[in-house]
Design a protein around this motif. Structure first.
Motif, short mmCIF file in Angstrom:
data_model
loop_
_atom_site.label_atom_id
_atom_site.label_comp_id
_atom_site.label_asym_id
_atom_site.label_seq_id
_atom_site.Cartn_x
_atom_site.Cartn_y
_atom_site.Cartn_z
N ILE A 85 23.88 -12.65 64.50
CA ILE A 85 24.79 -11.62 65.03
C ILE A 85 25.59 -12.15 66.21
N GLN A 86 25.07 -13.15 66.88
CA GLN A 86 25.77 -13.74 68.02
C GLN A 86 27.07 -14.43 67.58
N GLU A 87 27.10 -14.88 66.35
CA GLU A 87 28.28 -15.59 65.83
C GLU A 87 29.14 -14.70 64.94
N TYR A 110 15.95 5.67 58.63
CA TYR A 110 15.60 4.28 58.36
C TYR A 110 15.64 3.50 59.67
N ARG A 111 15.14 2.29 59.62
CA ARG A 111 15.23 1.39 60.77
C ARG A 111 16.07 0.19 60.37
N LEU A 112 16.96 -0.22 61.27
CA LEU A 112 17.82 -1.37 61.05
C LEU A 112 17.46 -2.43 62.09
N VAL A 113 17.15 -3.64 61.60
CA VAL A 113 16.70 -4.71 62.51
C VAL A 113 17.48 -5.98 62.20
N THR A 114 17.91 -6.69 63.24
CA THR A 114 18.40 -8.05 63.03
C THR A 114 17.71 -8.97 64.03
N ASN A 115 17.12 -10.01 63.53
CA ASN A 115 16.47 -11.01 64.38
C ASN A 115 17.48 -12.11 64.67
#
Ligand code: 5GP
Length: 117
Positions: free
Chosen positions: A48-50, A77-82
């Motif tokens: 996500i940083q890029e 729902y749950r939304l996750v980005t590592n």
């Protein structure tokens, strides 16, 4: 090439849920919730940083459409980005995890190694 780029290229199969010209949603191979879908841009961004902020807006529309399509837009729902090493990212192609299908536990201590989501 990451495994997700190979999925986009059709070199590796996936259990597809929804697709358009820019994004793809498919089932996680190792689900952590009754519904566990990965959402990726077809163009490569490491994380996500890029990510291109303008394209991120389109990705949000796709995610909202996906939630309606699988019928969790009301139930939630749950939304996750590592992102990166400390974020626990394993596949270096931007992806969001959509977790749903049950009331999800929220671990208040995310640095606990036993914690999942
Ligand atoms: P990360 O830890 O990078 O945020 O999440 C990577 C996710 O990709 C994990 O939940 C893992 O189960 C999933 N995954 C890894 N390889 C594959 C694959 O080949 N196919 C699918 N569908 N999911 C994968």
């Amino acid at each position: 090439m990451t495994i997700f780029e190979k999925i986009v290229a059709g070199e590796i199969p996936c259990n597809k849920v929804l697709e358009n010209d820019k994004f793809l949603a498919f089932r996680d191979i190792n689900p952590k919730a009754p519904i566990h879908i990965l959402i990726i841009p077809k163009k490569h961004y490491k994380n996500i940083q890029e990510m291109d902020p303008a394209l991120m807006g389109e990705m949000l529309s796709f995610i909202q459409e996906l939630a309606r399509f699988i019928g969790v837009d009301e139930s939630g729902y749950r939304l996750v980005t590592n992102c990166g090493e400390n974020g626990g990212q394993e596949v270096m192609h931007l992806h969001f995890h959509m977790l749903a299908g049950a009331k999800l536990y929220w671990d208040k201590n995310p640095s606990n190694p036993q914690s999942t989501f």
